[in-house]
Motif scaffolding. Structure first.
Motif, short mmCIF file in Angstrom:
data_model
loop_
_atom_site.label_atom_id
_atom_site.label_comp_id
_atom_site.label_asym_id
_atom_site.label_seq_id
_atom_site.Cartn_x
_atom_site.Cartn_y
_atom_site.Cartn_z
N UNK A 1 -0.47 12.10 3.00
CA UNK A 1 -0.15 10.69 2.78
C UNK A 1 1.30 10.38 3.16
N UNK B 1 0.83 -1.21 0.00
CA UNK B 1 0.00 0.00 0.00
C UNK B 1 0.86 1.26 0.00
N UNK C 1 -7.02 19.53 4.08
CA UNK C 1 -7.11 18.06 4.03
C UNK C 1 -6.94 17.51 5.43
N UNK C 2 -7.50 16.31 5.65
CA UNK C 2 -7.48 15.73 6.99
C UNK C 2 -7.64 14.22 6.90
N UNK C 3 -6.95 13.51 7.80
CA UNK C 3 -7.23 12.08 7.95
C UNK C 3 -6.99 11.66 9.40
N UNK C 4 -7.88 10.78 9.89
CA UNK C 4 -7.70 10.21 11.23
C UNK C 4 -7.44 8.72 11.08
N UNK C 5 -6.28 8.27 11.54
CA UNK C 5 -5.96 6.85 11.45
C UNK C 5 -6.84 6.05 12.42
N UNK C 6 -7.17 4.83 12.00
CA UNK C 6 -8.03 3.97 12.82
C UNK C 6 -7.44 3.80 14.22
N UNK D 1 1.33 10.27 6.87
CA UNK D 1 0.71 9.01 7.31
C UNK D 1 1.70 7.85 7.15
N UNK E 1 3.14 5.34 10.01
CA UNK E 1 3.11 3.88 9.93
C UNK E 1 4.51 3.31 10.16
N UNK F 1 -2.97 16.78 -0.07
CA UNK F 1 -3.20 15.33 0.00
C UNK F 1 -1.86 14.59 0.08
#
Lengths: 166, 166, 166, 166
Positions: A41, A8, A67-72, A44, A48, A37
């Motif tokens: 990434x 990935x 832009x925004x992201x919340x990791x699980x 992120x 990881x 974005x």
């Protein structure tokens, strides 16, 4: 599971490097959504690698969410902190950790956190700079230790202009 | 008056122990309203034993309010504090008192309280954990001393999984 | 499953009727936490009879939150609506549905919803009255149809003084 | 310019289809960040096809922000609207446009928008459903006409489970 993860990351990297070369044709004073974005990434991916769960937010030159992201499984309370770190960084064109040194009791901007609907002044917010040395936005990261958050934010900012060191 | 109080506690205990045995049949990753009510009542009983007037709030795994009670004559200002303690505890999966040790002047997360619409970082908020060791919610208590608030919150959390010591 | 539910309702009823007889000894102008809990549980029982998932909030004479419960799987958006219905009802000593008739476009209090941090003016909020005809608090219910919400709120208010009809 | 755009879409599609096949291995009751990113990118692609500039937000099962992107030159005022549409949709498990039909003057939930810190009840918010028919989150879109916003949101939700029609 680990090979899946690497696969990935690899796919994301291909995408990022392709959009990167396309984006370089033009230099804007405001971060584009493609670059926002991309920063997200890459940050992120860094998270990881560090094996830490974080929220990542990018704001534009106007300090507005881009832009925004919340990791699980990352902290619910870090959604707001990541966004506030990014905003704080752009509000004052400074790394949030550096602002925090000045806002301690007795400091010259003691309790500045009460302004702007709430600031966050510990590490994890970093300005994003373009090739013309203009600040075009900022990135905020929350969920790990303050050192991890800062390193992940730097990785994200460096995705746009590779000029920051951990 | 005192015998009346003991009678009421007794009735509540019967109810709680009955619903308890029924609830144990299933293990959820999100606190049920029966367990949220149970934690509330056990915490209230602890407050009555300590002879202190408190507000008690329970939030679910999503940090949303699940149950609440304000004891007669307890502080009006403690409504919001009890709710914020419960939310803060779930936002960061930590006892609020432990978070507060890190948010002091010079601490690594100084002034984190300015995030998420206001956090409370002194003792009285405790995560609620199920038999699978998952955090399924949190409880917040306000109205007594911080030691009393914490002990009452622990009593409430222990109503679900008896694993915490004062 | 159904017999389990009836069993739990039965246990709650015993508790409620016991605390009820104790509470009658004194008439207060402010709802007690025991009565607030009783109104909550009777309303919840009504919701279970109607087979509808709701949030239930009780506020005191000062319009401050006194007790609250959110049934499992009920709407997340109904937490705030149940609390606002209870507050709205006590703010103006009126059933929220009756207030809503006056706040329509062209109505005498058009857009009153913008006050007090947000009002809810459709059915489901009901004043709670004691034996001296004093308003001692209010109950708000959200999650079902407006008819169900109102009926459940009335059941809760009637747990204190049985004077309202559906 | 146009061939550039198609190239970028192509790269994103490859990424999405790859992560898609990997993600299908597990069915969760809460949207994963990979699926939240996927819904975002597919919705963005739909917006590019329609030649409209929008903000896109995805929230999880707890109505907490999971992913977000603001397209370049889209309305600044749409950041909040997109997020509120996604939250509103999950708060009540309904398409925002369907909620709006009930909140008109004279409607059964007139002025429900005053709850939960502000709801948005015109089209553009859509629940996201998994293969088990559980609602695992929601997507909100703002910036185009309400028809465009809704169609883009549907495209995003269909990226997870292809069951909605325009």
């Amino acid at each position: 599971m680990n090979s899946l993860k690497h696969f990935k990351i690899c796919v994301i990297l291909i995408m990022v490097s392709l959009t990167s070369s396309l984006a370089n044709a033009q230099i804007s004073n405001d971060i584009t959504h493609n670059d926002a974005l991309k920063a997200l990434l890459i940050a992120k991916q860094k998270a990881e690698e560090l094996n830490v769960l974080v929220n990542i937010a990018v704001v534009d030159a106007g300090a507005n969410l881009k832009s925004f992201i919340r990791m699980d499984e990352s902290f619910l309370g870090s959604i707001d902190i990541a966004i506030k770190k990014a905003k704080t960084s752009r509000y004052f064109n400074i790394a949030t950790g550096d602002l925090g040194k000045l806002s301690q009791p007795g400091g010259i901007i003691y309790n500045i956190e009460h302004s702007n609907g709430g600031l966050i002044t510990f590490p994890g917010g970093i300005p994003i700079i373009n090739q013309n040395k203009n600040i075009i936005g900022a990135i905020g990261v929350s969920g790990g230790t303050i050192e991890q958050d800062r390193d992940i934010a730097i990785a994200g900012a460096n995705a746009i202009l590779n000029n920051l060191k951990n």
